[in-house]
Scaffold this motif. Structure first.
Motif, PDB file in Angstrom:
ATOM      1  N   VAL A 232       0.823  -1.212   0.000  1.00  0.00           N
ATOM      2  CA  VAL A 232       0.000   0.000   0.000  1.00  0.00           C
ATOM      3  C   VAL A 232       0.859   1.264   0.000  1.00  0.00           C
ATOM      4  O   VAL A 232       0.654   2.169  -0.818  1.00  0.00           O
ATOM      5  CB  VAL A 232      -0.970   0.007   1.196  1.00  0.00           C
ATOM      6  N   ILE A 233       1.824   1.352   0.915  1.00  0.00           N
ATOM      7  CA  ILE A 233       2.655   2.557   0.985  1.00  0.00           C
ATOM      8  C   ILE A 233       3.526   2.729  -0.266  1.00  0.00           C
ATOM      9  O   ILE A 233       3.578   3.830  -0.830  1.00  0.00           O
ATOM     10  CB  ILE A 233       3.483   2.579   2.279  1.00  0.00           C
ATOM     11  N   PRO A 234       4.208   1.670  -0.769  1.00  0.00           N
ATOM     12  CA  PRO A 234       4.962   1.869  -2.020  1.00  0.00           C
ATOM     13  C   PRO A 234       4.082   2.332  -3.182  1.00  0.00           C
ATOM     14  O   PRO A 234       4.494   3.193  -3.958  1.00  0.00           O
ATOM     15  CB  PRO A 234       5.544   0.472  -2.291  1.00  0.00           C
ATOM     16  N   GLU A 235       2.873   1.763  -3.299  1.00  0.00           N
ATOM     17  CA  GLU A 235       1.973   2.176  -4.377  1.00  0.00           C
ATOM     18  C   GLU A 235       1.569   3.640  -4.237  1.00  0.00           C
ATOM     19  O   GLU A 235       1.512   4.388  -5.210  1.00  0.00           O
ATOM     20  CB  GLU A 235       0.745   1.268  -4.369  1.00  0.00           C
ATOM     21  N   SER A 236       1.328   4.079  -2.991  1.00  0.00           N
ATOM     22  CA  SER A 236       0.866   5.454  -2.774  1.00  0.00           C
ATOM     23  C   SER A 236       1.956   6.491  -3.046  1.00  0.00           C
ATOM     24  O   SER A 236       1.663   7.663  -3.247  1.00  0.00           O
ATOM     25  CB  SER A 236       0.348   5.609  -1.334  1.00  0.00           C
ATOM     26  N   GLN A 237       3.225   6.060  -3.044  1.00  0.00           N
ATOM     27  CA  GLN A 237       4.329   7.004  -3.221  1.00  0.00           C
ATOM     28  C   GLN A 237       5.053   6.826  -4.560  1.00  0.00           C
ATOM     29  O   GLN A 237       6.053   7.493  -4.827  1.00  0.00           O
ATOM     30  CB  GLN A 237       5.330   6.843  -2.069  1.00  0.00           C
ATOM     31  N   ALA A 238       4.523   5.946  -5.415  1.00  0.00           N
ATOM     32  CA  ALA A 238       5.231   5.609  -6.650  1.00  0.00           C
ATOM     33  C   ALA A 238       5.181   6.717  -7.698  1.00  0.00           C
ATOM     34  O   ALA A 238       6.012   6.745  -8.603  1.00  0.00           O
ATOM     35  CB  ALA A 238       4.643   4.324  -7.247  1.00  0.00           C
ATOM     36  N   GLU A 239       4.233   7.655  -7.595  1.00  0.00           N
ATOM     37  CA  GLU A 239       4.065   8.686  -8.619  1.00  0.00           C
ATOM     38  C   GLU A 239       4.480  10.079  -8.140  1.00  0.00           C
ATOM     39  O   GLU A 239       4.045  11.089  -8.705  1.00  0.00           O
ATOM     40  CB  GLU A 239       2.601   8.713  -9.079  1.00  0.00           C
ATOM     41  N   GLY A 240       5.290  10.139  -7.073  1.00  0.00           N
ATOM     42  CA  GLY A 240       5.818  11.427  -6.633  1.00  0.00           C
ATOM     43  C   GLY A 240       4.902  12.240  -5.748  1.00  0.00           C
ATOM     44  O   GLY A 240       5.145  13.437  -5.547  1.00  0.00           O
ATOM     45  N   ASN A 241       3.855  11.615  -5.209  1.00  0.00           N
ATOM     46  CA  ASN A 241       2.930  12.326  -4.315  1.00  0.00           C
ATOM     47  C   ASN A 241       3.160  11.929  -2.860  1.00  0.00           C
ATOM     48  O   ASN A 241       2.216  11.673  -2.113  1.00  0.00           O
ATOM     49  CB  ASN A 241       1.480  12.029  -4.729  1.00  0.00           C
ATOM     50  N   GLY A 242       4.431  11.873  -2.476  1.00  0.00           N
ATOM     51  CA  GLY A 242       4.785  11.401  -1.142  1.00  0.00           C
ATOM     52  C   GLY A 242       4.181  12.232  -0.018  1.00  0.00           C
ATOM     53  O   GLY A 242       3.727  11.685   0.989  1.00  0.00           O
ATOM     54  N   ASP A 243       4.163  13.567  -0.168  1.00  0.00           N
ATOM     55  CA  ASP A 243       3.625  14.422   0.893  1.00  0.00           C
ATOM     56  C   ASP A 243       2.130  14.187   1.084  1.00  0.00           C
ATOM     57  O   ASP A 243       1.638  14.094   2.210  1.00  0.00           O
ATOM     58  CB  ASP A 243       3.878  15.897   0.561  1.00  0.00           C
ATOM     59  N   VAL A 244       1.408  14.089  -0.033  1.00  0.00           N
ATOM     60  CA  VAL A 244      -0.034  13.839   0.034  1.00  0.00           C
ATOM     61  C   VAL A 244      -0.299  12.480   0.667  1.00  0.00           C
ATOM     62  O   VAL A 244      -1.179  12.330   1.530  1.00  0.00           O
ATOM     63  CB  VAL A 244      -0.659  13.901  -1.376  1.00  0.00           C
ATOM     64  N   SER A 245       0.455  11.492   0.247  1.00  0.00           N
ATOM     65  CA  SER A 245       0.292  10.134   0.781  1.00  0.00           C
ATOM     66  C   SER A 245       0.580  10.090   2.279  1.00  0.00           C
ATOM     67  O   SER A 245      -0.165   9.482   3.052  1.00  0.00           O
ATOM     68  CB  SER A 245       1.224   9.181   0.040  1.00  0.00           C
ATOM     69  N   THR A 246       1.670  10.746   2.695  1.00  0.00           N
ATOM     70  CA  THR A 246       2.038  10.748   4.119  1.00  0.00           C
ATOM     71  C   THR A 246       0.973  11.437   4.957  1.00  0.00           C
ATOM     72  O   THR A 246       0.620  10.963   6.049  1.00  0.00           O
ATOM     73  CB  THR A 246       3.399  11.443   4.316  1.00  0.00           C
ATOM     74  N   PHE A 247       0.448  12.550   4.470  1.00  0.00           N
ATOM     75  CA  PHE A 247      -0.647  13.229   5.176  1.00  0.00           C
ATOM     76  C   PHE A 247      -1.861  12.316   5.264  1.00  0.00           C
ATOM     77  O   PHE A 247      -2.545  12.269   6.295  1.00  0.00           O
ATOM     78  CB  PHE A 247      -1.002  14.529   4.464  1.00  0.00           C
ATOM     79  N   GLY A 248      -2.123  11.569   4.190  1.00  0.00           N
ATOM     80  CA  GLY A 248      -3.226  10.615   4.207  1.00  0.00           C
ATOM     81  C   GLY A 248      -3.034   9.546   5.278  1.00  0.00           C
ATOM     82  O   GLY A 248      -3.990   9.159   5.962  1.00  0.00           O
TER      83      GLY A 248
END
Length: 264
Positions: A232-248
């Motif tokens: 889940v975490i690798p998929e959420s950060q694979a497209e360069g949206n790490g900040d959005v994913s981390t906040f999520g």
């Protein structure tokens, strides 16, 4: 049907239903943005993390202590067995993860990539259903009171919420690959049909092995956290949206924590 098993089945059907709601987004005219999807996947990871801790590991440790056991033993052993079990399935079951460039894993096969994708999500969803079943089984049968019906409901609600983006994440790649909306929806919801089955299995296991209940709760938690970290975490950060994913992740964790306190 015993009440804990019935409650587990209903909880599993609820979590499957929200996956179907997410998959039904393929009938919309426009695909949700990648940034929104990554934020939702991060939220899903946060919910699963909090559910593993507050609805499974901590009640399991309380239960072990009430039974006169050292609470660390079932927590650590069960947790590692859960992750090990998922790793074994990972090695054996042919599947491919959602993130771009992912290669097929498991035993070699000539199955289509869409089939491998569905198997990956199915592998992901089974421990969630198992966790729901164990939680409802524990709430109905545990004489120590460490596990509550409210906590089990909070777990089912939390997993249901995080299933929404999963249904979306399965159905839309199929839609982009040229699969029709109806078939993409069918495959998207199909991946979560194992959740009611896993929930019933979890409740039945609890009924047969009460002495091992703290181990089963930790095992379900370990399996879920393995999925979070591996997929889940690798998929959420694979497209360069790490900040959005981390906040999520942070919002998801806080939401599940609040649900558990309010309902547990």
């Amino acid at each position: 049907m015993d009440a804990p098993v019935l409650h587990a089945l209903l909880g599993g059907l609820f979590t499957w239903g929200l996956t179907a709601v997410g998959a039904a987004s393929v009938f919309l005219a426009r695909e949700p943005s990648r940034k929104l999807l990554d934020g939702m996947l991060g939220f899903a990871a946060g919910v699963m993390l909090a559910a593993s801790v507050f609805s499974l590991l901590l009640p399991g440790m309380e239960m072990a202590e009430a039974q006169g056991q050292n609470p660390l033993v079932p927590a650590v052993v069960g947790f590692l067995l859960g992750g090990g079990f998922l790793r074994l399935l990972d090695l054996l079951l042919p599947h491919v993860h959602l993130f771009p460039g992912a290669q097929a894993e498991g035993l070699p096969t000539h199955w289509r990539r869409t089939t491998l994708l569905i198997l990956a999500i199915t592998l992901h969803n089974f421990p969630e259903g198992l966790a729901v079943g164990v939680a409802f089984g524990a709430a109905g049968l545990d004489p120590t009171g460490a596990a509550s019906l409210g906590g089990a409901i909070a777990l089912a609600v939390g997993i249901g919420l995080q299933n929404l983006p999963e249904g979306l994440a399965v159905a839309w790649p199929l839609r982009r690959a040229g699969v029709g909306a109806g078939l993409a929806f069918f495959y998207g919801q199909l991946s979560a049909l194992v959740e009611p089955l896993g929930a019933v299995l979890g409740a039945l296991l609890v009924g047969q092995m009460m002495a091992l209940l703290p181990y089963l709760m930790a095992l379900a938690a370990g399996a879920m956290i393995f999925v979070i970290v591996e997929e889940v975490i690798p998929e959420s950060q694979a497209e360069g949206n790490g900040d959005v994913s981390t906040f999520g992740v942070m919002v998801g964790f806080a939401t599940m924590m609040a649900l558990d306190v309010a309902l547990g």
